[in-house]
Design an enzyme around this catalytic site. Sequence first.
Site, short mmCIF file in Angstrom:
data_model
loop_
_atom_site.label_atom_id
_atom_site.label_comp_id
_atom_site.label_asym_id
_atom_site.label_seq_id
_atom_site.Cartn_x
_atom_site.Cartn_y
_atom_site.Cartn_z
CE LYS A 78 5.41 -1.07 10.60
NZ LYS A 78 4.72 -0.23 9.69
CD GLU A 88 9.28 -5.87 7.43
OE1 GLU A 88 8.83 -4.69 6.93
OE2 GLU A 88 8.82 -6.09 8.76
N GLY A 138 -4.89 -2.59 5.16
CA GLY A 138 -3.99 -3.47 4.82
C GLY A 138 -4.96 -5.04 5.05
NE ARG A 139 -6.48 -4.45 11.14
CZ ARG A 139 -5.81 -3.26 11.46
NH1 ARG A 139 -4.80 -3.20 10.71
NH2 ARG A 139 -6.60 -2.39 12.21
CE LYS A 167 -3.53 1.98 2.84
NZ LYS A 167 -4.52 1.74 3.82
CD GLU A 195 -2.09 -5.00 11.93
OE1 GLU A 195 -2.49 -5.59 10.73
OE2 GLU A 195 -0.77 -4.51 12.08
CG HIS A 207 -4.68 -36.79 16.03
ND1 HIS A 207 -4.93 -38.05 16.25
CD2 HIS A 207 -5.71 -36.74 15.07
CE1 HIS A 207 -5.82 -38.57 15.98
NE2 HIS A 207 -6.44 -37.79 14.91
C1 G6Q Z 1 -2.55 -4.07 8.09
C2 G6Q Z 1 -1.35 -3.54 8.42
C3 G6Q Z 1 -0.20 -4.06 7.85
C4 G6Q Z 1 0.39 -3.83 6.38
C5 G6Q Z 1 1.79 -4.41 6.23
C6 G6Q Z 1 2.20 -3.87 4.87
O1 G6Q Z 1 -3.64 -3.71 8.57
O2 G6Q Z 1 -1.40 -2.34 7.95
O3 G6Q Z 1 -0.07 -5.39 8.10
O4 G6Q Z 1 -0.58 -4.62 5.49
O5 G6Q Z 1 2.55 -3.36 7.30
O6 G6Q Z 1 1.94 -2.53 4.71
P1 G6Q Z 1 2.17 -1.99 2.91
O7 G6Q Z 1 1.13 -2.83 2.28
O8 G6Q Z 1 2.20 -0.85 3.05
O9 G6Q Z 1 3.51 -2.63 2.43
#
Ligand code: G6Q
Length: 543
Positions: free
Chosen positions: A508, A215, A271-272, A209, A357, A388
């Site tokens: 972070k 990462e 994001g989620r 996003k 989250e 199990h």
């Molecule tokens: C989700 C969070 C988080 C996000 C990641 C990746 O709700 O905001 O998990 O999706 O940190 O972020 P980017 O899509 O900006 O790389």
Amino acid sequence: MTKVIPLNERPAWKALGAHYLQVREVQLRKLFAEDPQRGERFTVETDGISLDYSKNRITDETLKLLIQLAEESGLRERIDAMFRGEKINITENRAVLHVALRAPKSESIVVDGEDVVPAVHAVLDKMAAFAERVRSGAWKGHTGKRIRNVINIGIGGSDLGPVMAYEALKYYSQRDITFRFVSNVDGTDFAEAVRDLNPEETLFLVASKTFTTLETMTNAHSARDWSLAAFGGDEKAVAKHFVAISTNAKEVAKFGIDTANMFEFWDWVGGRYSMDSAIGLSTMVAIGPDNFRAMLNGFHQMDEHFRTAPFASNLPVLMGLLTVWYTDFFDAQTVAVLPYEQYLKRFPAYLQQLTMESNGKHVTLDGTRVAADTGPVYWGEPGTNGQHSFYQLIHQGTRLIPCDFIGFYKTLNPLGRHHDVLMANVFAQAEALAFGKTAEEVKAEGTPDWLVPHRVFEGNRPSNTILAEKLTPEVLGKLVALYEHMVFTQGTIWSIDSFDQWGVELGKVLAQRIIGELESATEPPLTHDSSTTSLIRRYRKNK
Ligand code: G6Q
């Protein structure tokens, strides 16, 4: 600032506290014996998804009070505000409109004076055209070879949804394309993902996003290096082997990806909550545009159910209220999600982010501390495997663990007796948890007295059973939306902002500083606490 009536000042909350003292010892055995219709009465169904919540430690009175709590907490108004595009994510001043991602073309949802639905469909059409080109082989790599491997690079919300959806819908996927997902900044993730792949046939989808996530950018740069190394460093290859999914055109261009190969989404998609946005491009390439649209249709049906059904027959509302009941009154700390469907093996991991989250917060919308416990820990594994291993603790441990069982009438892979055996286990586990086995029953089997306590099952362990016909794209959409709106219901009761994630920031920032301290040739001044300082020294010395 949003005005919040503290939870413990809401009349229904107080009434639930008193009611809890009356019902906390009530046994499911007794509730079922008293009401032979309970199993049917406490089952609701919408659009082919049924929820049997009869094996919960609730009475009609509990339900009445929980629904009253939802009303006093303003759930109706909050639902309407979300669907209207109001900026209910107050700490980020954003609308929360994942529901717009699956709105049909005929709808209109306005954010900041603009109807967002046409833009959603324009991106979907662009994704579809791209997906078709990759699937048909029309999209060629730099050396003219067709694409055989698609690698999604992303993390968190830009990874968990795509992986889960790919695994869940693998049955419908184009099998001559290999799909992989790289998320971890641990180089092993990337190295293992590409070790047997030919760069000429490999396409990277960089899903981010912000397009600044450490990462993802680290992995994307390694992917770029890996790719260009195969093409003698010819930068023109990037256009054929990289596309971006982002809200940040500037950063995408800076990375060297042509913005014509960028699939857009918007700041009102968290994001989620983004697996059905352009972030789902890998899903669309895997299963094709028609199946992707069917998934969106499933999401939309559950959205409409959530928006319009009375609370008493509203699946997400009921599931959300039940979690509040156990978390806050029975002091349950976790919820287990147990899909009896191998394709849903990543569903619990996906839900961990969605639930924790979103609702792992202790501050309410008006900035004060919440008066009760919030988000429980979600966890789980597919059945029957979990039976199990950890089910022992659910059956006979000292903790109360509400469970969601998920099963299907039909399997996608009919094979002898397998499916009946699988589903028998769903029903048996829920039955055993609820009704247990008394000392008398154990004795009657001839068990020696000393062994009896070990073999008793107390029962009274609550569960929901969710059933659907079979795992299709549409059903997956419904299931995900069910949990999304369940989370929203919980967050509304707790008066928290389920759509921000400030809790992930601090680590972070600190990592950014420590990266320099680990990479520096000579030891820089270390001003951490004595533990962090000595860990850094130990690492520097031994790396
Ligand atoms: C989700 C969070 C988080 C996000 C990641 C990746 O709700 O905001 O998990 O999706 O940190 O972020 P980017 O899509 O900006 O790389």
